[in-house]
Design a protein around this motif. Structure first.
Motif, PDB file in Angstrom:
ATOM      1  N   ALA A  52      -4.945  -3.640  -0.742  1.00  0.00           N
ATOM      2  CA  ALA A  52      -4.049  -2.676  -0.101  1.00  0.00           C
ATOM      3  C   ALA A  52      -3.471  -1.707  -1.129  1.00  0.00           C
ATOM      4  O   ALA A  52      -3.426  -0.490  -0.907  1.00  0.00           O
ATOM      5  N   SER A  88       0.822  -1.214   0.000  1.00  0.00           N
ATOM      6  CA  SER A  88       0.000   0.000   0.000  1.00  0.00           C
ATOM      7  C   SER A  88       0.856   1.265   0.000  1.00  0.00           C
ATOM      8  O   SER A  88       0.577   2.214  -0.735  1.00  0.00           O
ATOM      9  N   ALA A 133       0.968   3.413   6.273  1.00  0.00           N
ATOM     10  CA  ALA A 133       0.810   2.146   5.553  1.00  0.00           C
ATOM     11  C   ALA A 133       1.718   1.103   6.192  1.00  0.00           C
ATOM     12  O   ALA A 133       2.494   0.446   5.512  1.00  0.00           O
ATOM     13  N   GLY A 170      -4.380   0.434   3.418  1.00  0.00           N
ATOM     14  CA  GLY A 170      -3.938  -0.956   3.354  1.00  0.00           C
ATOM     15  C   GLY A 170      -4.261  -1.725   4.620  1.00  0.00           C
ATOM     16  O   GLY A 170      -5.265  -1.478   5.294  1.00  0.00           O
TER      17      GLY A 170
END
Length: 547
Positions: A342, A18, A185, A325
């Motif tokens: 994600a 992500s 992330a 994500g």
């Protein structure tokens, strides 16, 4: 010593699918518009991919959107799935192979690829750097900066602090990385993501997130037994004997290698359960053992997965940034896949951030992200599978499986099921549960924890503060031990926690933080919620090859 500060347009925490997809899409958009955009990404592992652990069979849907020519660019998606097999293990030697028509549609893998997700992330990292993203591996994000109610960046962890908390000769203060927007992330149960969700009440009105612990090994096997592209999934024994749920996987990758693993749902009730030992025992089942015999185990690792789905997905925006994500929990558990979702969540984030920066906005809340997310195929996919996990928890493997078959294959159920008990609250007292006598590892198919940690290439600087924080040091021995036989000894897949008998007959709770594989299970499953995982010194932890 004052902290240095560096300014960027966007700061991204985490070099997983992500985070890297967010960074790449931002740079692509800037290039398309002929604009300059500074993007910085920090990754706590020694390199991008070092801490990435996943099955992994992936869909290439998001990757195709990000790089339509990904094959020409050399993305390491080299092993198309050739065949799916799903088993229910009914005992130590017995199994039932599920007919293809009985398998829920999301579990079919036509068109998917067996990959090393770590290698996919290494490749994405190269693409990001080629586009001008500044990537800083070996730097942990220790805290986020909040000013005027908005997140304005992060502070990287201090280096050279002793175990006693004193500055050594090697001391170097962390650096402030400030941005117009900050994207978190970090992956499942991100240490800062967890704090943001609490501070900004992002999970208000949502079901509590649910988790599994995934334990995985990489094996070189006998070439005569290798079937490149074959994908096996299954459930049942041995988890069924302890009243636990979850499932196994075995994927035939390239180069005569297989990956084998077990996901144990962290909603289990019996505190005597050891997910690690369940996995080692499971490998002796003939369905699995037939491929591993004569082979050699080459790597080991573990990681928690967020499996709650849409019902548990928090609001992903707050003033100054987003959580994307698996840090938010976008994994689709009905598919046992989270890479494509994600990546797409990060790509949508990039588009909204770019539009805001173009409009001269900074550090405000990108509420438009929610609308864009809900119009995307990610939301549609998660909504379609929203009942999968709650139904399995509520009704068990057989009845839950039947309901999911109807929901996924015949007609979507009009109602939404919920699971409102957090995983840490499910344990029963040890006195009410059956003790489990796990067989000793044979050193051929099954192994012990410390030998496993060794081949995960786990390393932390010795003289540093323990990154596993106890809110109350008395809880493990005074509460968890008498009530639950201190389950940390068993739920940790790396031998981090021990109850040690002293010479005078007393006991102590020992934390071997050097062994930690950063799976986050302790932060999730501790019944007292007394353990908090924080980032150790940058570059510490596992160094997974080809995982």
């Amino acid at each position: 010593m004052e902290r240095e500060a560096m300014e960027y347009d966007v700061v991204i925490i985490g070099g997983g699918p992500s985070g890297l997809s967010t960074a790449i899409r931002l740079k692509q958009l800037a290039e398309e518009k002929g604009q300059e955009l500074s993007v910085c990404l920090v990754e706590k592992g020694s390199e991008v991919g070092a801490h990435i652990l996943s099955g992994a069979v992936i869909e290439d849907r998001a990757l195709k959107e990000l790089f339509p020519n990904y094959k020409e660019l050399g993305a390491p998606l080299n092993t198309p799935v050739t065949k799916d097999e799903v088993y229910f293990l009914t005992g130590e030697e017995k199994s039932f192979k599920t007919p293809n028509w009985m398998i829920p549609k999301p579990m079919h893998n036509d068109g998917n690829f067996v990959v090393s997700l770590g290698n996919v992330c290494r490749w994405l990292g190269e693409q990001a750097e080629n586009l001008g993203v500044e990537i800083y591996p070996g730097f942990s994000a220790a805290e986020y900066i909040v000013e005027d109610g908005a997140v304005k960046g992060i502070v990287t962890g201090d280096m050279g602090v002793s175990a006693e908390g004193e500055q050594t000769d090697m001391y170097m203060p962390g650096m402030e990385l400030r941005g117009k927007y900050t994207i978190f992330a970090e992956g499942c149960r991100g240490h800062l993501g967890k704090q943001l969700i609490n501070e900004f009440k992002l999970d208000e009105g949502k079901d509590p997130q649910h988790y599994g612990i995934g334990i995985k090994e990489l094996w070189d096997i006998d070439p005569s037994k290798h079937k490149e592209g074959l994908v096996l999934h299954g459930a049942g024994w041995p988890l069924s004997e302890s009243g636990s749920t979850g499932g196994f996987f075995l994927y035939h990758a390239e180069n005569n290698q297989v990956v084998v693993g077990l996901i144990t749902d962290l909603s289990y009730e019996n505190p005597h359960v050891s997910p690690f030992d369940e996995f080692q025992r499971m490998k002796h089942h003939p369905v699995i053992k037939q491929y591993l015999e004569g082979g050699k185990r080459v790597s080991y690792g573990a990681r928690a997965i967020a499996k709650g789905g849409l019902n548990c997905l928090p609001k992903m925006t707050f003033p100054g940034g987003l959580v994307v994500g698996c840090d938010a929990g976008t994994l689709n558990f009905s598919k046992i896949k989270g890479t494509h979702t994600a990546m797409k969540s990060g790509m949508i984030a990039a588009e909204q951030v770019m539009a805001a920066i173009e409009a001269g906005r900074e550090n405000d809340e990108l509420t438009e992200y929610t609308e864009a997310f809900e119009k995307s195929w990610v939301y549609e996919e998660l909504h379609r599978s929203r009942n999968f996990g709650p139904v399995m928890h509520k009704f068990g493997t057989f009845v839950g499986g039947a309901i999911n078959y109807i929901d996924q294959n015949i007609f979507p159920l009009p109602m939404t099921f919920h699971d409102t008990t957090p995983d840490h609250a499910t344990l029963k007292p040890a006195s009410e549960c059956k003790k489990i006598d796990y067989p000793k590892p044979d050193g051929v198919i099954s192994f012990d924890k410390l030998g496993s940690v060794f081949i995960g290439n786990v390393n932390h600087a010795e003289d540093q503060p323990c990154h596993l924080k106890l809110k109350d040091a008395s809880v493990p021995l005074e509460k968890n031990l008498p009530m639950y036989d201190e389950p940390a000894q068993r739920y940790c897949p790396a031998g981090v926690y021990e109850v040690v008998n002293n010479e005078d007959g007393s006991q102590r709770f020992q934390i071997n933080s050097q062994n930690c594989v950063h799976c986050k299970t302790c932060d999730i499953k501790d019944p007292a919620q007394n353990i908090t995982w924080v980032t150790p010194e940058g570059a510490g932890g596992p160094n997974y090859p080809n995982m």
